[in-house]
Enzyme design. Structure first.
Site, PDB file in Angstrom:
ATOM      1  N   HIS A 500       0.881  -1.097   0.023  1.00 32.57           N
ATOM      2  CA  HIS A 500      -0.044  -0.097   0.041  1.00 32.57           C
ATOM      3  C   HIS A 500       0.879   1.367  -0.121  1.00 32.57           C
ATOM      4  O   HIS A 500       0.459   2.380  -0.167  1.00 32.57           O
ATOM      5  CB  HIS A 500      -0.960   0.047   1.113  1.00 32.57           C
ATOM      6  N   ASP A 504      -2.082   2.343  -4.483  1.00 34.72           N
ATOM      7  CA  ASP A 504      -3.151   2.649  -4.170  1.00 34.72           C
ATOM      8  C   ASP A 504      -4.352   1.880  -4.330  1.00 34.72           C
ATOM      9  O   ASP A 504      -4.666   1.000  -4.856  1.00 34.72           O
ATOM     10  CB  ASP A 504      -3.752   4.039  -4.580  1.00 34.72           C
TER      11      ASP A 504
END
Length: 529
Positions: A500, A504
């Site tokens: 992450h 995204d």
């Protein structure tokens, strides 16, 4: 003046911490002497002298962080100082003959006969019949910096031929055999089973064409034992476990205590009682059981982890600690691919000689999605992002020794048949234990198929430094709503684990939906949609 620099530390390692210095400014050193130990987040690496000489200056202190290529120290070309160092040691075993040692010291070619002097007169003819050659650890791959000594296939005194396997070294990826560089007789085994070694390290000495050299080997060990010099990594183990260094028999170069020697001493509770009556340090014996592993029960069995299993465990945990791993799920109707395989399987096998499987469709579907969402095909390097304009897909394969991930290269340029053939080839090599380092490194993305074992859903762990991994699962018929009706369809859950920090949530979900669409309608791949 020669600079001692930080060597390559591995594919994803960019810096290290300076550990214990084994030398100081002004010390005379010989080639391959350990100078300092560097600690990284994956391994500890010993930096060795590249030639004989004298330490000029130490440029970094213990505890400092250094990058690849940084200068650690300087060595002045002082072959005389380094050559003089063995002379006092050779004189120790026989103090009554200092003049003989002194007479032979100036002659460089006879340095080895001087060390063998205590063995009366027999070593002399052996040395004239052939020189002593060191067998060294070969290069084990771009990102492999150390290995563990496995089972020795020879012993001191054995006759060997050129290229005969001497010992097997286990790395985190493959097992490598060390061949004999010459035909001769094993004079000395310089490391023991379980010791850690790096490429270029000497593991054995072979006297070329000499039969009497084995008799000289025990005498060479005698002066080394009294020195009890411990490698930096071994010294830490000795200190932590409160061991007596003098009671540990060193198997390294010049009798040095290696990490394997220290670990063996720490794990052997029987050695403490043996040392108690011989030395006044008997009160220290009760501390040994505290460092020993717990006792196993009558229905338990203790088995040492292989090098590969240890590395798998460490890297998986490192990946969890370093990356912000998140997993998103979806499901795909596999009906279209199953119908295509059923309709064209016979003709496909007749033309290509291989069956049309599911993996080739998944590889192609992933490549198409990676082109659309390049962040999933990228990696973080420090404060930079490296976007990869190639599509080398790692395919996880389970073997008896553990999980390995061979790489299918340039998949965007391959046909379905070529992908299937390459996966079959790599899978067979993996199960036979014949994969090379080059075949297992450099992937930009990984696919793991837990469905072959019956897994319905899972959350795969990233294969660092990659930013994404796709988990395939079991195809199971389930009732689903299709055009307002409930029908039974062959469904598969898909899982994308991603970093992450670089990918995204929107990009991850979009990527997985693209894969789902390509699997449910393979014609999209044909039209590059």
């Amino acid at each position: 003046m020669t600079d001692i620099t930080v060597p390559q530390l591995g594919e994803s390692v960019t810096e290290a911490t300076v550990g214990s210095w084994s030398v100081k400014a002004g010390d005379a050193v010989r080639k391959d002497d350990v100078l300092v130990e560097l600690e990284t987040d994956k391994v500890a690496i010993e930096v060795r002298a590249e030639s004989d000489g004298t330490i000029g200056a130490i440029l970094v202190e213990e505890g400092e962080t250094v990058e690849i290529g940084a200068k650690l120290a300087t060595i002045s070309a002082g072959g005389e100082a380094a050559a003089a160092a063995p002379a006092p040691e050779a004189a120790k075993p026989e103090a009554a003959k200092p003049e003989a040692a002194k007479a032979e010291a100036p002659a460089a070619p006879k340095a080895q006969p001087a060390e063998a002097k205590p063995a009366e007169t027999k070593p002399a003819p052996a040395d004239t019949s052939g020189k002593t050659v060191e067998a060294t650890v070969p290069q084990m791959g771009e990102s492999v910096t150390e290995g563990t000594i496995g089972a020795w296939l020879v012993k001191v005194g054995d006759t060997v031929t050129v290229d005969q396997a001497l010992v097997e070294i286990e790395t985190d990826k493959v097992a490598v055999e060390v061949p004999s560089p010459v035909a001769g007789v094993i004079a000395e085994l310089m490391v023991g089973e379980g010791d850690s070694v790096a490429p270029g390290d000497a593991v054995a000495k072979i006297t070329e064409g000499a039969a009497a050299s084995p008799a000289a080997a025990p005498t060479a060990d005698a002066p080394a034992k009294s020195d009890a010099i411990a490698m930096p990594s071994a010294a830490r183990i000795i200190e932590e476990n409160k061991l007596d260094a003098g009671a540990i028999e060193g198997t390294g170069r010049d009798g040095r205590i290696t990490k394997g020697d220290a670990l063996q001493a720490a794990a052997a509770p029987a050695s403490a009682p043996a040392a108690a009556p011989a030395t006044p340090s008997a009160p220290a014996a009760p501390s040994a059981p505290a460092a020993a592993p717990r006792d196993t029960g009558p229905r338990e069995e203790r088995v040492r982890m292989t090098r590969l299993r240890q590395t798998i465990a460490k890297r998986l945990k490192d990946a969890q600690n370093a990356a912000a791993i998140l997993t998103t799920f979806n499901e795909a109707d596999m009906g279209a691919i199953m119908d295509a395989r059923k309709a064209h399987q016979e003709a496909f096998v007749a033309k290509h000689g291989v069956k049309l499987g599911f993996m080739s469709f998944f590889v192609k579907a992933c490549v198409a999605a990676l082109k659309d969402i390049p962040s999933v095909n990228a990696e973080i390097d420090g404060t930079d992002i490296i976007y990869k304009n190639f599509y080398d897909i790692g395919v996880a394969v389970g073997t008896e020794r553990g999980l390995v991930v061979p790489v299918v290269r340039n998949t965007d340029q391959m046909s379905l048949a070529e992908i299937e053939k390459e996966i079959i080839r790599l899978g067979k090599r993996a199960r036979d234990g014949k994969l090379t380092i080059d075949e297992m490194q450099g992937a930009s993305f990984t696919i793991s198929n837990g469905g072959v074992y019956g897994s319905l859903m899972s959350m795969p762990i990233l294969n660092a430094p990659q930013s994404g991994i796709l988990g395939m699962h079991k195809i199971q018929e389930r009732p689903v709503a299709l055009n307002g009706a409930v029908v039974i369809r062959p469904m598969m859950y898909l899982a994308l684990s991603y970093d992450h920090r670089i990918v995204d949530g929107k990009e991850a979900v979009t990527w997985l939906v693209r894969v789902k669409d390509n699997l449910e309608d393979p014609q999209r791949l044909l039209f590059d949609l």
